[in-house]
Design a protein around this motif. Structure first.
Motif, PDB file in Angstrom:
ATOM      1  N   SER A 115       3.230  -3.555  -7.230  1.00 10.99           N
ATOM      2  CA  SER A 115       2.484  -3.661  -6.123  1.00 10.99           C
ATOM      3  C   SER A 115       1.593  -2.761  -5.880  1.00 10.99           C
ATOM      4  N   GLY A 119      -1.959  -4.201  -8.748  1.00  9.96           N
ATOM      5  CA  GLY A 119      -2.557  -5.048  -7.438  1.00  9.96           C
ATOM      6  C   GLY A 119      -3.988  -5.447  -7.947  1.00  9.96           C
ATOM      7  N   SER A 236       9.664   0.806  -2.414  1.00 11.39           N
ATOM      8  CA  SER A 236       9.817  -0.464  -1.666  1.00 11.39           C
ATOM      9  C   SER A 236      10.615  -1.564  -1.913  1.00 11.39           C
ATOM     10  N   ASN A 444       2.571  -4.500   5.665  1.00 14.33           N
ATOM     11  CA  ASN A 444       1.340  -4.695   5.195  1.00 14.33           C
ATOM     12  C   ASN A 444       0.061  -5.127   5.806  1.00 14.33           C
ATOM     13  N   LYS A 445       0.203  -6.096   6.918  1.00 12.36           N
ATOM     14  CA  LYS A 445      -0.786  -6.501   7.719  1.00 12.36           C
ATOM     15  C   LYS A 445      -1.370  -5.072   8.632  1.00 12.36           C
ATOM     16  N   CYS A 447      -1.001  -2.130   8.127  1.00 12.05           N
ATOM     17  CA  CYS A 447      -1.566  -1.171   7.101  1.00 12.05           C
ATOM     18  C   CYS A 447      -2.975  -1.538   6.978  1.00 12.05           C
ATOM     19  N   SER A 448      -3.119  -2.804   6.190  1.00 12.38           N
ATOM     20  CA  SER A 448      -4.427  -3.022   5.953  1.00 12.38           C
ATOM     21  C   SER A 448      -5.678  -3.174   7.039  1.00 12.38           C
ATOM     22  N   GLU A 464       3.945   0.221   3.840  1.00 11.38           N
ATOM     23  CA  GLU A 464       3.437  -0.944   3.641  1.00 11.38           C
ATOM     24  C   GLU A 464       4.703  -2.096   3.713  1.00 11.38           C
ATOM     25  N   ASN A 465       5.979  -1.569   3.181  1.00 12.65           N
ATOM     26  CA  ASN A 465       6.936  -2.510   3.210  1.00 12.65           C
ATOM     27  C   ASN A 465       7.835  -2.302   4.350  1.00 12.65           C
TER      28      ASN A 465
END
Length: 626
Positions: A115, A119, A236, A444-445, A447-448, A464-465
């Protein structure tokens, strides 16, 4: 190497009698009716030994304690009685601290995180990518051969077709030719001769093998073929039990953490740190039943909890709000009630949304801001409302630490209509970061969104995980972390441990109650004696004995010597003349634990650090190495 076999002369004294070997082994071999009596007499002898040296002992329950005021000493100040504050995070061997000379001429396998390196939108300037690449580049400069292994899916990137296409991507990143190897599907261990073609290789996609997820021993052994050092750089996946992260450690002589793994572990510790107050948690996502234990821990540590997303609806239902049954999760009621009760017991606030952006299922999909008490009137929430965001902003304004874990969004087929709720939460958190508030972003969401909206992302701890964090919050240990070799966490000041640290050193692995070392230390003043024992209570007793008797050449450390022997003994300034392993079988009743103490890692470390003509003593036999 000359090997001579002789009886070990490690006597245990009991009322004038002398027994050779390990006292615990004697108790095992004794008749069951005699074990209790023998054990009591052995303990009485130990007490008499201390009493003769001026220590005043008294019996308290089943433990013998020393009646004295403990003096400040190296054992207690640096925490030699434990290897870390949390057993969930053992001190592991890292590639950064692993001796470079041990990598020379070796074949190293790296379990990398697909990941990060594969990516679709790869940012080479990000810390994660830089660390992941540096792990491989460092090994290319120090080791003889490097084998890469990972799993990947087309969902991550449309370019990931087969091993060859991934090899091409990695070749461009590393600027070195990566050769694809196809040996796992054949089920035959690859020969070392195959590695003559290049310096770096890539094995097949692990996602295509069920034995990888099943942690199959045969598959793990196949992965470890010809591998001298295993490097795990996929943090992760540390919460999962996989053949490529956990099973392989049983067959690899050395297992260490890569640079990205080490940095991610450091970030996780920062995320879970609760020193700064007030500390508020923003919790989103779903599955409140599966995360109940983790939520109760957060409630027990935080000064306030803000629920968003689907999680907030389950809490609101427990608070007797009218929530449509279609928005409720199975088995969520009891978990939500337990979380609320825990918060009320600690008298901390639980904040749920006061309003939502909602859609009515009537034709035309009308969208409005609806108060929380009107959700049962056919309105479906899709995002946080303005009052909810204002209340959150007000609560967080004085915080010194905030953790945001989980998405803000709700599960709805129309959730794409209004998407600024998460962005506004990120803006609130970013303003706090600019005021020196410690920020932790998990998932993830989250962090983004934070990356898009934040001006101070560098000051945030990012993981992220979210699954890894949830598992730790539940109190569970990470299998991928536990599979790595241990390293002793402190630098030992030998001048404080011994009066003369230049004297030859005798190391007793599995020192137990210390009878062997106490007896030898009192006889041989010209040598220093070090006991390594995993049982912390026994080590504390032995350290008490050292203080009371004033032995200048005896010292004990609580540690798992099987993996920390090298990191502890390598810093000793004198020669290591004898290594004694009196009980190589930690638990005879458990087949899984038999012969675990003496493994290849320990043997190689002993051979490397032992002086010329030094000796290794088994409790029945000893080997003379010259």
């Amino acid at each position: 190497m000359d090997r001579t076999v002789n009886p070990v002369q490690a006597p245990a004294f009991l009322n004038g009698s002398v027994f050779y070997g390990c006292p615990s082994a004697i108790l095992r071999w004794a008749h069951p009716k005699c074990r209790s009596c023998f054990g009591k007499r052995l303990e009485l002898t130990r007490r008499r030994l201390f009493a003769a040296r001026g220590a005043r002992l008294y019996l308290r329950g089943d433990l013998v304690a020393v009646d004295r005021v403990k003096k400040s000493s190296i054992e207690y100040e640096t925490g030699y009685l434990c290897e870390g504050k949390s057993e969930n995070f053992p001190h592991i061997q890292t590639l950064k601290n692993f001796p470079k000379e041990e990598l020379s001429g070796k074949v190293v396998m790296v379990r990398f995180d697909s990941s990060i390196l594969l990516g679709e939108k790869l940012d080479k300037n990000s810390l994660a990518v830089s660390n992941a690449l540096f792990t491989v580049q460092y090994l290319l400069a120090t080791a003889e051969k490097v084998i890469l292994v990972s799993d990947w899916k087309r969902e991550v990137s449309s370019k990931l077709l087969d091993s060859q296409s991934v090899s091409d991507i990695l070749s461009s990143l590393l600027r070195r030719k990566v050769v694809s190897l196809k040996c796992l599907s054949c089920g035959v261990p690859f020969k070392r001769e195959l590695l003559e073609e290049a310096d770096i290789f890539l094995l097949e996609n692990l996602s295509g093998f069920r034995k990888e997820v099943a942690n199959c021993p045969e598959f793990s052994e196949l992965l470890s073929s010809e591998v001298d050092v295993f490097v795990n750089d996929s943090f992760s996946l540390s919460h999962r039990v996989l053949a490529s992260t956990v099973g392989i450690s049983r067959f690899s002589p050395a297992c260490v953490a890569g640079f990205q793994f080490e940095e991610s572990l450091r970030e996780l510790k920062r995320v879970l740190n609760t020193d700064k107050r007030p500390y508020i948690a923003i919790i989103g996502g779903a599955n409140i039943h599966g995360k109940a234990a983790a939520l109760k821990r957060l409630v027990s540590e935080c000064d306030g909890v803000v629920f968003v997303g689907m999680m907030s609806l389950q809490i609101m239902h427990a608070l007797e709000y009218s929530i449509p049954s279609t928005l409720l999760e199975p088995r969520s009621s009891d978990a939500a009630v337990e979380v609320i009760q825990s918060a009320r017991y600690r008298k901390i606030p639980i904040i749920t949304p006061k309003d939502f952006w909602c859609i009515n299922d009537s034709p035309g999909y009308q969208i409005e801001v609806i108060p929380a008490h009107r959700l049962g009137e056919g309105w479906v929430p899709v995002d946080l409302g303005p009052r909810s965001l204002d209340e959150m902003d007000s609560l967080l304004s004085s915080c010194k630490k905030v953790i945001w874990i989980g998405p803000v969004k709700f599960k709805s087929s129309h959730s794409s209509i209004c998407t600024d709720g998460a962005s506004k939460v990120a803006q609130i958190v970013d303003r706090l970061a600019q005021r020196n508030c410690e920020i932790a972003i998990v998932g993830n969401k989250a962090c983004s969104t934070m990356i898009k909206e934040s001006r101070s992302s560098a000051s945030c701890s990012v993981i992220e995980n979210a699954s890894v964090v949830w598992e730790v919050l539940k109190g569970r240990k990470l299998p991928g972390l536990l599979a790595l070799d241990r390293a002793f966490p402190f630098k030992i000041d030998w001048t404080m441990a011994y009066r003369n640290p230049a004297q030859p050193l005798v190391v007793d692995i599995g020192s137990g109650n210390g009878l062997f070392l106490f007896g030898m230390a009192s006889r041989r003043k010209d040598q220093n004696f070090l006991g390594l024992e995993v049982n912390k209570k026994l080590v504390r007793r032995c350290l008490d004995g050292v203080h009371q008797s004033g032995i200048p050449n005896g010292f004990f450390i609580a540690t798992n010597a099987t993996s920390t022997f090298r990191s502890i003994v390598s810093s000793y300034p004198g020669e290591v003349v004898l290594v004694s392993i009196q009980c190589p079988n930690p638990d005879f009743n458990n087949p899984e634990q038999r012969w675990r103490m003496v493994n290849r890692t320990l043997v190689e470390a002993v051979v490397e650090l032992l002086a010329y003509n030094g000796k290794v003593k088994h409790w029945i036999y000893h080997l003379s190495i010259s």
